[in-house]
Scaffold this active site. Structure first.
Site, short mmCIF file in Angstrom:
data_model
loop_
_atom_site.label_atom_id
_atom_site.label_comp_id
_atom_site.label_asym_id
_atom_site.label_seq_id
_atom_site.Cartn_x
_atom_site.Cartn_y
_atom_site.Cartn_z
N ASP A 83 62.80 -68.69 -75.65
CA ASP A 83 63.75 -67.82 -76.16
C ASP A 83 64.14 -68.18 -77.58
O ASP A 83 64.47 -68.89 -77.82
CB ASP A 83 65.09 -67.60 -75.28
CG ASP A 83 65.91 -66.72 -75.64
OD1 ASP A 83 64.96 -65.26 -76.16
OD2 ASP A 83 67.13 -66.42 -74.90
N SER A 225 70.36 -57.34 -73.69
CA SER A 225 70.03 -55.86 -72.81
C SER A 225 70.88 -56.18 -71.73
O SER A 225 70.71 -55.49 -70.53
CB SER A 225 69.16 -55.66 -72.75
OG SER A 225 68.87 -55.48 -73.77
N SER A 226 71.84 -57.55 -71.93
CA SER A 226 72.83 -57.04 -70.35
C SER A 226 74.20 -56.01 -70.83
O SER A 226 74.13 -55.76 -71.41
CB SER A 226 73.93 -58.33 -70.29
OG SER A 226 72.88 -59.28 -69.98
P1 13P Z 1 72.62 -60.79 -72.73
O1 13P Z 1 72.94 -61.74 -73.73
O2 13P Z 1 72.62 -58.98 -73.33
O3 13P Z 1 72.29 -61.13 -71.65
O4 13P Z 1 71.13 -60.54 -73.90
C1 13P Z 1 70.24 -62.15 -73.94
C2 13P Z 1 69.49 -62.84 -74.54
O5 13P Z 1 68.98 -61.70 -75.39
C3 13P Z 1 68.78 -63.26 -73.86
O6 13P Z 1 67.53 -64.00 -75.66
#
Ligand code: 13P
Length: 343
Positions: A83, A225-226
């Site tokens: 990531d 997207s949380s």
């Molecule tokens: P959140 O903080 O909304 O869970 O996003 C996680 C994310 O986009 C990791 O790259």
């Protein structure tokens, strides 16, 4: 089942019209939570580690935990994804370690904070694509800049400062050959995304739909997207936490995204909230406990519940055994064929 390529998972998701959650991990319990949720819901899985996670865990630990996951859950197609890689070198080291997918986030300079120029982004992303595809590894790029900061990575801000320009998105894909494209539509990393339930003025779903219309065959990625559900916030605050009122991305907006080309949905914060709430509860209700298993077990269970729910909501549930995994060796040939055809 061996670790598989993210390209295959997303191609299959596109065929089936569903999305796949990509969940961040730093440790064994989080990986176990995801794998248990995947088994329960029969879902293909993307597990991702940021640079912060790699240094926290000495990434070899994470890598071998993933191999254990692949061995113990042979029915689950499993992608190990980097990531927010910040440089060519970071992506290269992940590929050498055995990640089957990398994100080159060239929307920011190597410091992981300063927005880069379009040309800088194209140059570094293209270099990673050339290297990764030779190894059969998938590449996600990013155009536009997300808001917030996660694990020390991010430009900060609300996410509305650098919303993706559809024209640039088309040019970026053409010039780099990425397999998946993260776009900025007003979301941001972390718990504090919106100060009320988001509407179109802050969460630009129209922009996403416009990009999908111009790039109908590109797998779009929604970061940040949380959903930051109220019940998870409440557990934390009930047991001594101090979260300020906040809103995340409603699941129905993500589902709208999935109907419009979103194939990968990044979720980290919701799982962090679930884990923290479960641990706080044990500490508050049973202060005599001191065996880490007494609070890590409920924490793992709480995360599993969130992940299983998201897998169902994103539509990946039930799709684990739809297809035979394509090996990374075969993916090398696939990419070699693709670049020969482009010449
Ligand atoms: P959140 O903080 O909304 O869970 O996003 C996680 C994310 O986009 C990791 O790259």
């Amino acid at each position: 089942m061996p670790l598989v390529s993210m390209r295959q998972l997303l191609d299959e998701a596109a065929k089936g019209g569903y999305g796949v959650g990509a969940f961040n991990v730093n440790n064994m319990e989080q990986i176990q939570a995801i794998m248990e949720a995947a088994r329960e819901t029969k879902s293909p899985v993307i597990i991702q580690a940021s640079r912060g996670a790699r240094s926290y865990s000495q990434d070899k630990f994470l890598y071998h935990l993933m191999l254990a996951a692949a061995e113990l859950y042979p029915e689950i197609p499993l992608v190990m994804h980097l990531d927010h890689g910040n440089s060519f070198e970071t992506c290269k080291s992940a590929i050498e370690l055995g990640f089957t997918s990398v994100m080159m986030d060239g929307s920011l300079k190597e410091d992981g904070k300063t927005p880069s120029t379009f040309d800088e982004n194209v140059a570094v992303t293209k270099a990673v694509v050339d290297l990764a595809h030779k190894h059969g590894v998938t590449v996600e790029g990013e155009i536009g800049v997300l808001g917030g900061i996660e694990d020390g990575h991010g430009a900060g801000g609300s996410g509305l400062e650098h919303v993706t320009d559809p024209e640039q998105a088309v040019e970026f894909v053409k010039k780099t050959g990425v397999d998946a494209l993260a776009i900025a539509i007003g979301t941001s990393h972390g718990a504090y995304k919106f100060s009320k339930k988001p509407d179109g003025s802050v969460l630009k779903m129209d922009r996403l739909i416009e990009i999908h219309k111009r790039l109908p065959h590109v797998h779009l990625v929604m970061h940040g997207s949380s959903s930051v559900p109220q019940d998870l916030q409440d557990v934390i605050n009930q047991y001594g936490g101090k979260l300020k009122p906040t809103w995340g991305v409603p699941v129905e907006e993500i589902q709208l995204g999935i109907r419009n080309g979103v194939r990968k949905i990044n979720v980290d914060t919701d799982n962090r909230l679930a884990i923290t709430g479960a641990i706080r509860k044990v500490f508050a209700e049973q202060p005599e406990k001191f065996d880490p298993r007494d609070y890590l077990k409920p924490a793992r269970e709480a995360m599993k519940k969130v992940v299983a729910l998201r897998m169902t909501q994103f539509g990946q549930a039930g799709h684990a055994s739809d297809y035979k995994p394509i090996s990374i060796e075969e993916m090398k040939k696939f990419y070699a064929g693709q670049s020969a055809a482009a010449k």
